[in-house]
Design a protein around this motif. Structure first.
Motif: not given
Length: 124
Positions: A64-79, A93-105
């Protein structure tokens, strides 16, 4: 490692459940565009649920290296942010949610970059 297996399994389960919900409950109640958005959320949730299981395998190999820990959390946050915002967008159909989606991407992209960095750093 255990938590990434659990996160991956829970998200795999949820993506199957949400996929079935979309196919059997939402069909005909949500526009075709909304169904496309829903399917994209399901696809990315499942692929990154599998990525979380992949992170667990990397942790078993490299520890459990720090990079791997952050990797898992990045994937979870993205989901949560990417797929979550798309699920809500498809239903509301709240279109402003489209502005949030790229943060997950971006979080998904960061996770994949961290996979590369982890393997390069810890491979001996």
């Amino acid at each position: 490692m255990k938590k990434f297996i659990i996160f991956g399994a829970v998200n795999g389960f949820l993506s199957v459940a949400f996929g079935a919900f979309g196919a059997h409950i939402l069909e005909g109640r949500v526009s075709e565009y909304g169904m496309d958005i829903w399917q994209k959320a399901v696809t990315y949730q499942m692929s990154h649920a599998l990525a979380l299981l992949f992170v667990a395998l990397l942790v078993s190999r490299y520890g459990m290296q720090s990079l791997l820990k952050w990797t898992g959390y990045a994937f979870l946050f993205g989901i949560i942010v990417f797929s979550g915002s798309l699920y809500i967008l498809a239903l509301t159909k709240i279109s402003m949610l489209g502005a949030i989606t790229p943060i997950g991407g971006i979080s998904f992209l960061v996770g994949w970059i961290l996979v590369i960095q982890s393997v390069l750093k810890y491979e001996k």
